[in-house]
Design a protein around this motif. Structure first.
Motif, PDB file in Angstrom:
ATOM      1  N   THR A 209       0.805  -1.222   0.000  1.00  0.00           N
ATOM      2  CA  THR A 209       0.000   0.000   0.000  1.00  0.00           C
ATOM      3  C   THR A 209       0.838   1.273   0.000  1.00  0.00           C
ATOM      4  O   THR A 209       0.290   2.372   0.078  1.00  0.00           O
ATOM      5  CB  THR A 209      -0.938   0.015   1.223  1.00  0.00           C
ATOM      6  N   GLY A 210       2.183   1.149  -0.067  1.00  0.00           N
ATOM      7  CA  GLY A 210       3.040   2.316   0.002  1.00  0.00           C
ATOM      8  C   GLY A 210       3.282   2.744   1.442  1.00  0.00           C
ATOM      9  O   GLY A 210       2.577   2.328   2.359  1.00  0.00           O
ATOM     10  N   ALA A 211       4.292   3.595   1.636  1.00  0.00           N
ATOM     11  CA  ALA A 211       4.606   4.055   2.998  1.00  0.00           C
ATOM     12  C   ALA A 211       5.400   5.352   2.939  1.00  0.00           C
ATOM     13  O   ALA A 211       6.094   5.645   1.955  1.00  0.00           O
ATOM     14  CB  ALA A 211       5.413   2.987   3.744  1.00  0.00           C
ATOM     15  N   TRP A 212       5.285   6.130   4.013  1.00  0.00           N
ATOM     16  CA  TRP A 212       6.097   7.329   4.195  1.00  0.00           C
ATOM     17  C   TRP A 212       7.361   6.940   4.954  1.00  0.00           C
ATOM     18  O   TRP A 212       7.290   6.263   5.975  1.00  0.00           O
ATOM     19  CB  TRP A 212       5.325   8.386   4.982  1.00  0.00           C
ATOM     20  N   ASN A 213       8.511   7.380   4.463  1.00  0.00           N
ATOM     21  CA  ASN A 213       9.794   7.039   5.079  1.00  0.00           C
ATOM     22  C   ASN A 213      10.506   8.294   5.553  1.00  0.00           C
ATOM     23  O   ASN A 213      10.580   9.291   4.821  1.00  0.00           O
ATOM     24  CB  ASN A 213      10.685   6.277   4.096  1.00  0.00           C
ATOM     25  N   SER A 214      11.035   8.224   6.761  1.00  0.00           N
ATOM     26  CA  SER A 214      11.682   9.394   7.359  1.00  0.00           C
ATOM     27  C   SER A 214      13.164   9.132   7.603  1.00  0.00           C
ATOM     28  O   SER A 214      13.626   7.995   7.594  1.00  0.00           O
ATOM     29  CB  SER A 214      10.995   9.765   8.675  1.00  0.00           C
ATOM     30  N   GLU A 215      13.888  10.207   7.851  1.00  0.00           N
ATOM     31  CA  GLU A 215      15.315  10.161   8.158  1.00  0.00           C
ATOM     32  C   GLU A 215      15.539  10.621   9.599  1.00  0.00           C
ATOM     33  O   GLU A 215      14.610  11.002  10.292  1.00  0.00           O
ATOM     34  CB  GLU A 215      16.097  11.073   7.203  1.00  0.00           C
ATOM     35  N   TYR A 216      16.790  10.549  10.046  1.00  0.00           N
ATOM     36  CA  TYR A 216      17.289  11.172  11.265  1.00  0.00           C
ATOM     37  C   TYR A 216      17.026  10.360  12.535  1.00  0.00           C
ATOM     38  O   TYR A 216      15.892  10.244  13.002  1.00  0.00           O
ATOM     39  CB  TYR A 216      16.738  12.592  11.455  1.00  0.00           C
ATOM     40  N   ASP A 217      18.085   9.829  13.083  1.00  0.00           N
ATOM     41  CA  ASP A 217      18.062   9.244  14.411  1.00  0.00           C
ATOM     42  C   ASP A 217      18.460  10.313  15.420  1.00  0.00           C
ATOM     43  O   ASP A 217      19.241  11.222  15.115  1.00  0.00           O
ATOM     44  CB  ASP A 217      19.057   8.081  14.504  1.00  0.00           C
ATOM     45  N   ALA A 218      17.964  10.168  16.635  1.00  0.00           N
ATOM     46  CA  ALA A 218      18.390  11.098  17.681  1.00  0.00           C
ATOM     47  C   ALA A 218      19.885  10.964  17.936  1.00  0.00           C
ATOM     48  O   ALA A 218      20.612  11.956  18.018  1.00  0.00           O
ATOM     49  CB  ALA A 218      17.596  10.850  18.960  1.00  0.00           C
ATOM     50  N   VAL A 219      20.350   9.715  18.050  1.00  0.00           N
ATOM     51  CA  VAL A 219      21.782   9.442  18.208  1.00  0.00           C
ATOM     52  C   VAL A 219      22.133   8.300  17.262  1.00  0.00           C
ATOM     53  O   VAL A 219      21.540   7.218  17.352  1.00  0.00           O
ATOM     54  CB  VAL A 219      22.151   9.057  19.653  1.00  0.00           C
ATOM     55  N   ALA A 220      23.081   8.527  16.376  1.00  0.00           N
ATOM     56  CA  ALA A 220      23.519   7.506  15.432  1.00  0.00           C
ATOM     57  C   ALA A 220      24.987   7.185  15.694  1.00  0.00           C
ATOM     58  O   ALA A 220      25.845   8.070  15.588  1.00  0.00           O
ATOM     59  CB  ALA A 220      23.334   7.983  13.996  1.00  0.00           C
ATOM     60  N   VAL A 221      25.252   5.929  16.052  1.00  0.00           N
ATOM     61  CA  VAL A 221      26.627   5.464  16.247  1.00  0.00           C
ATOM     62  C   VAL A 221      26.967   4.626  15.019  1.00  0.00           C
ATOM     63  O   VAL A 221      26.495   3.504  14.864  1.00  0.00           O
ATOM     64  CB  VAL A 221      26.766   4.643  17.537  1.00  0.00           C
ATOM     65  N   HIS A 222      27.774   5.179  14.130  1.00  0.00           N
ATOM     66  CA  HIS A 222      28.009   4.614  12.799  1.00  0.00           C
ATOM     67  C   HIS A 222      29.508   4.367  12.649  1.00  0.00           C
ATOM     68  O   HIS A 222      30.298   5.300  12.532  1.00  0.00           O
ATOM     69  CB  HIS A 222      27.508   5.612  11.746  1.00  0.00           C
TER      70      HIS A 222
END
Length: 437
Positions: A209-222
């Motif tokens: 059915t499709g979906a909305w996708n968002s970005e941005y973690d509060a804290v990203a350990v990469h």
């Protein structure tokens, strides 16, 4: 070893912040060679982040590399000071990169109504994604607006850094801490409101059915090592998912994760944090195809954290040896709830002596979710004050997702382990921001 701790709820009647010398059960923490929490370091043996040389952050900073900041611009400027010599950044009050609202990031010509009109399932269908749309299309203008937000709200944290809130009410509202490709970072005593993606992308091909996708973690350990996340409150804050609108029959999702540990990150301890009112909360390993980066890494310890109002991913694990002990998981009456522990590809989850508070109608079987075939250890956990074999209950009630017991390793990097019966009382009163000073 004694630790200096400020208990805001206990000492509310006191003026200022009094350093209490406490010998607390498992208080994470910090070496008590100083009353300045900015110079405290992770205690020996306190989780995976204590492996090897341990985690000291900016504790050895010289006076000229200690910064007190009260705005987002000052915060990013302190992070940008050249060099990897230790630094301490003290956050006073709440810093907010989105204070002027989402409109400040809009590219000229961006029109959300036009976006909805062009890409509605009735107009666009559900078979073709939006990649390749020209720069002057609604999608192109959305992407340009998103890029504007990205440049402003992300803060890159350098090696050998301690970020710490001053007092009980320090925090970051709508910013994203990027701990990427560095070593030796400490983040403590902050209330971090999850970034709100101003410009989520519609993907018609995401599910049927499709979906909305968002970005941005509060804290990203990469791809980083030796990271200690301690005594923070991470939450959706003013914008819980229940307040988000619906378009094309799908929630206009504007949140991603609260804490993600991904892409070869290693030796992380998250202790005494409060994770509140969020959906996809804590991801360890973000792709089944990332074995080249993640195999043998993603070693993470989670202890004495409060997960309250969390829908899922507390945590969801791929590849890593993840030690989860003495945490309290609280599911509210009527709250949306999917699972707590997600068992993913090649994961080795060891969950011991945690406490769950579940309402009527939520079975302990739901606390576990199988994504891939990977054994785990789940022992001596309590549900509503009584011991429950989570794997046995899960397998009995959800036989289609039978889990294998035995993670294949035993954690050794732990400080004092509390009785799971005592965990709710201990964690609920001591986890989160405002508890150290």
């Amino acid at each position: 070893m004694n630790t200096y701790v400020c208990h805001a709820r206990v000492t509310a009647s006191l003026v200022g912040c009094t350093a209490l010398v406490l010998a607390l059960t498992g208080t994470t923490a910090a070496q008590a060679h100083t009353r300045d929490p900015g110079r405290q370091t992770l205690a020996a043996g306190d989780g995976w982040a204590s492996e090897g040389a341990g985690t000291t952050g900016g504790s050895a900073a010289t006076a000229d590399r200690v910064y007190t900041v009260a705005t987002w611009a000052e915060f990013r400027a302190a992070l940008a000071v050249a060099g990897t010599a230790p630094r301490i950044i003290k956050v006073r009050g709440t810093v907010d990169p989105v204070a002027e609202g989402c409109a400040a990031f809009q590219a000229p010509g961006y029109d959300f109504a036009a976006y909805l009109e062009k890409y509605s399932p009735e107009s666009w269908g559900l078979d073709t994604d939006l990649s390749g749309e020209p720069a002057d299309s609604p999608e192109g203008l959305r992407a340009a607006s998103a890029a504007n937000q990205d440049k402003v709200i992300k803060a890159n944290v350098p090696a050998n850094t301690t970020i710490i809130g001053v007092g009980e009410n320090a925090g970051i509202r709508g910013g994203s801490l990027q701990i990427k490709g560095v070593d030796n970072v400490i983040v403590r005593n902050l209330t971090i409101e999850a970034p709100l993606d101003c410009f989520p992308q519609w993907d018609p091909t995401d599910t049927a059915t499709g979906a909305w996708n968002s970005e941005y973690d509060a804290v990203a350990v990469h791809g980083s090592t030796h990271v200690w996340i301690d005594h923070n409150t991470l939450t959706d804050g003013r914008y819980p998912d229940s307040t988000l609108p619906t378009y094309f029959g799908e929630v206009y999702q504007q949140h991603d994760g609260l804490l993600d540990v991904v892409r070869g990150a290693n030796y992380v301890t998250a202790s005494w944090n409060s994770f509140q009112d969020h959906d996809k909360t804590l991801l360890i390993g973000n792709s089944d195809s990332a074995a080249a980066d993640d195999a043998g890494k993603l070693k993470v310890t989670l202890h004495h954290n409060l997960f309250d109002g969390i829908v899922e991913r507390a945590p969801r694990v791929r590849f890593g040896q993840v030690d989860v002990y003495n945490n309290h998981f609280v599911v509210g009456e009527g709250q949306s709830y999917s699972y707590s522990f997600g068992v993913g590809i090649s994961s080795q989850l060891y969950a011991e002596k945690n406490a769950f508070s579940l309402p009527d109608g939520i079975s302990p079987a739901k606390t576990l979710k199988k994504w891939s075939e990977a054994p785990l250890t789940a022992q001596k956990n309590y549900v509503n004050g009584a011991p429950v074999d989570l794997i046995a209950v899960h397998n009995a009630e959800i036989p289609a997702e039978t889990l294998q017991s035995g993670a294949g390793w035993t954690p050794t990097l732990r400080t004092k382990v509390d009785s799971p019966r005592a965990v709710p009382g201990i964690v609920d009163h001591r986890a989160g921001a405002g508890e150290i000073c």
